[in-house]
Design a protein around this motif. Sequence first.
Motif, PDB file in Angstrom:
ATOM      1  N   LEU B  10       0.826  -1.234   0.014  1.00  0.00           N
ATOM      2  CA  LEU B  10      -0.042   0.135   0.105  1.00  0.00           C
ATOM      3  C   LEU B  10       0.733   1.226   0.174  1.00  0.00           C
ATOM      4  O   LEU B  10       0.198   2.204   0.162  1.00  0.00           O
ATOM      5  N   ASN B  11       2.221   1.011  -0.083  1.00  0.00           N
ATOM      6  CA  ASN B  11       3.008   2.375  -0.241  1.00  0.00           C
ATOM      7  C   ASN B  11       2.571   3.202   1.014  1.00  0.00           C
ATOM      8  O   ASN B  11       2.449   4.411   0.883  1.00  0.00           O
ATOM      9  N   ALA B  12       2.679   2.515   2.260  1.00  0.00           N
ATOM     10  CA  ALA B  12       2.186   3.024   3.436  1.00  0.00           C
ATOM     11  C   ALA B  12       3.165   3.679   4.357  1.00  0.00           C
ATOM     12  O   ALA B  12       4.547   3.287   4.382  1.00  0.00           O
ATOM     13  N   GLU B  13       2.937   4.771   5.020  1.00  0.00           N
ATOM     14  CA  GLU B  13       3.702   5.033   6.197  1.00  0.00           C
ATOM     15  C   GLU B  13       3.407   4.572   7.432  1.00  0.00           C
ATOM     16  O   GLU B  13       2.154   4.513   7.990  1.00  0.00           O
ATOM     17  N   VAL B  14       4.379   4.140   8.100  1.00  0.00           N
ATOM     18  CA  VAL B  14       4.122   3.656   9.703  1.00  0.00           C
ATOM     19  C   VAL B  14       4.000   4.790  10.618  1.00  0.00           C
ATOM     20  O   VAL B  14       4.960   5.622  10.648  1.00  0.00           O
ATOM     21  N   LEU B  15       2.631   4.982  11.424  1.00  0.00           N
ATOM     22  CA  LEU B  15       2.843   5.864  12.049  1.00  0.00           C
ATOM     23  C   LEU B  15       3.070   5.624  13.624  1.00  0.00           C
ATOM     24  O   LEU B  15       3.001   6.412  14.650  1.00  0.00           O
ATOM     25  N   ALA B  16       2.681   4.552  13.926  1.00  0.00           N
ATOM     26  CA  ALA B  16       2.944   3.801  15.416  1.00  0.00           C
ATOM     27  C   ALA B  16       3.220   2.102  15.311  1.00  0.00           C
ATOM     28  O   ALA B  16       2.917   1.420  14.170  1.00  0.00           O
ATOM     29  N   ALA B  18       6.340   0.713  15.063  1.00  0.00           N
ATOM     30  CA  ALA B  18       7.395   0.271  13.840  1.00  0.00           C
ATOM     31  C   ALA B  18       8.116  -1.053  14.301  1.00  0.00           C
ATOM     32  O   ALA B  18       8.442  -1.397  13.560  1.00  0.00           O
ATOM     33  N   ASP B  19       8.003  -1.214  15.639  1.00  0.00           N
ATOM     34  CA  ASP B  19       8.706  -2.421  16.032  1.00  0.00           C
ATOM     35  C   ASP B  19       7.802  -3.601  15.834  1.00  0.00           C
ATOM     36  O   ASP B  19       8.279  -4.537  16.322  1.00  0.00           O
ATOM     37  N   LYS B  20       6.663  -3.696  15.378  1.00  0.00           N
ATOM     38  CA  LYS B  20       5.691  -4.941  15.393  1.00  0.00           C
ATOM     39  C   LYS B  20       5.447  -5.029  13.910  1.00  0.00           C
ATOM     40  O   LYS B  20       4.516  -5.853  13.602  1.00  0.00           O
ATOM     41  N   LEU B  21       6.306  -4.855  13.067  1.00  0.00           N
ATOM     42  CA  LEU B  21       6.038  -4.894  11.425  1.00  0.00           C
ATOM     43  C   LEU B  21       6.246  -6.404  11.291  1.00  0.00           C
ATOM     44  O   LEU B  21       5.933  -6.898  10.037  1.00  0.00           O
ATOM     45  N   ASP B  22       6.720  -7.033  11.784  1.00  0.00           N
ATOM     46  CA  ASP B  22       6.923  -8.476  11.450  1.00  0.00           C
ATOM     47  C   ASP B  22       5.827  -9.339  12.194  1.00  0.00           C
ATOM     48  O   ASP B  22       5.858 -10.655  12.012  1.00  0.00           O
ATOM     49  N   THR B  23       5.088  -8.900  12.667  1.00  0.00           N
ATOM     50  CA  THR B  23       3.661  -9.755  13.082  1.00  0.00           C
ATOM     51  C   THR B  23       2.881 -10.233  11.952  1.00  0.00           C
ATOM     52  O   THR B  23       2.781  -9.543  10.982  1.00  0.00           O
ATOM     53  N   ASP B  24       2.565 -11.439  12.154  1.00  0.00           N
ATOM     54  CA  ASP B  24       1.457 -12.231  11.145  1.00  0.00           C
ATOM     55  C   ASP B  24       0.497 -11.645  11.136  1.00  0.00           C
ATOM     56  O   ASP B  24      -0.471 -12.004  12.218  1.00  0.00           O
ATOM     57  N   LEU B  92      -0.984   2.573  10.132  1.00  0.00           N
ATOM     58  CA  LEU B  92      -0.510   2.940   8.860  1.00  0.00           C
ATOM     59  C   LEU B  92      -1.378   3.810   8.302  1.00  0.00           C
ATOM     60  O   LEU B  92      -2.615   3.936   8.467  1.00  0.00           O
ATOM     61  N   THR B  93      -0.707   4.764   7.371  1.00  0.00           N
ATOM     62  CA  THR B  93      -1.416   5.572   6.597  1.00  0.00           C
ATOM     63  C   THR B  93      -1.063   5.546   4.945  1.00  0.00           C
ATOM     64  O   THR B  93       0.133   5.304   4.774  1.00  0.00           O
ATOM     65  N   SER B  94      -2.152   5.296   4.293  1.00  0.00           N
ATOM     66  CA  SER B  94      -1.948   4.966   2.754  1.00  0.00           C
ATOM     67  C   SER B  94      -2.759   5.927   1.859  1.00  0.00           C
ATOM     68  O   SER B  94      -3.774   6.233   2.376  1.00  0.00           O
ATOM     69  N   ASP B  95      -2.133   6.312   0.840  1.00  0.00           N
ATOM     70  CA  ASP B  95      -2.862   7.316  -0.289  1.00  0.00           C
ATOM     71  C   ASP B  95      -3.856   6.619  -1.095  1.00  0.00           C
ATOM     72  O   ASP B  95      -4.734   6.972  -1.534  1.00  0.00           O
ATOM     73  N   GLU B  96      -3.733   5.182  -0.653  1.00  0.00           N
ATOM     74  CA  GLU B  96      -4.990   4.475  -1.431  1.00  0.00           C
ATOM     75  C   GLU B  96      -6.228   4.736  -1.120  1.00  0.00           C
ATOM     76  O   GLU B  96      -6.518   4.912   0.056  1.00  0.00           O
ATOM     77  N   ARG B  97      -7.344   4.596  -1.948  1.00  0.00           N
ATOM     78  CA  ARG B  97      -8.458   4.514  -1.540  1.00  0.00           C
ATOM     79  C   ARG B  97      -9.055   3.286  -1.041  1.00  0.00           C
ATOM     80  O   ARG B  97      -8.180   2.346  -1.357  1.00  0.00           O
TER      81      ARG B  97
END
Lengths: 141, 118
Positions: B10-16, B18-24, B92-97
């Motif tokens: 989603l070409n997203a930005e991580v806002l909170a 960031a240490d949990k991005l490996d979560t399944d 996360l925030t993404s510009d996608e609709r």
Amino acid sequence: MTKEPLRFHFDICGENFTSAGEASVSIKRILRQIGISPDIIRRVSIAMYECEINMVIHANGGTADVDVYTDKIILTLKDEGPGIPDLELAMQEGYSTAPDSIRSLGFGAGMGLPNMKKYTDVMDIKTEVGKGTTVTMTVFL
Amino acid sequence: MKIKTIVELLNAEVLAGADKLDTDVHSACGCDLLSDVLAFVKEQAVLLTGMCNPQVVRTAVMMDMRCIVFVRGKVPGQDVIDLAEEHGLVILTSDERMYSACGKLYQNGLAAGSVIDD
């Protein structure tokens, strides 16, 4: 002899919608700490959250008491708001008297009371127009 | 799917979180109506939404979700981000609709999962 329940009391602030749900988040944490099963925790906390949101939207807050027995959890949420004139109508999915300001925040879809009933085993509502409403919900463990 | 894959797709930005991005995570839902999230969500770990207030985080906490994706480029206030950090949620925030964000995740294997009443 029935063992005394663990009792938790919360004052629900009705002044702003931003803080609505804080008590439910707290009770979720407490129930997890005392080892209640995840499925029960979810049902109890969703029911309380819906009720808390209702109290903030319609009744300017109130109180919430959670009594944890060995075989059940009883939630009692009490307010001194306007009361519910037509309870049968209020129980219908999709019926809501919430203002647009609340709808624009993602609530007020008329799912609150039906959800509370769905997630609990017993729900009792005592309400009087002009006096207030007390909702008692039981979830068996 | 790992949350970091969602970030990439989603070409997203991580806002909170960031240490949990490996979560399944195994399923997701897209919804702006929080009442419906409370009514129908069962096991979805990711919430895609355009709703941008603290109740989004509390709703996600109630439903044991792990990640919220704000679509349409929405960025929540710091109070929302702080609340998410407090509860260990990834934001996360993404510009996608909404439609395309859901579509991309679904197409890449993130399922809808079952809902209450299934």
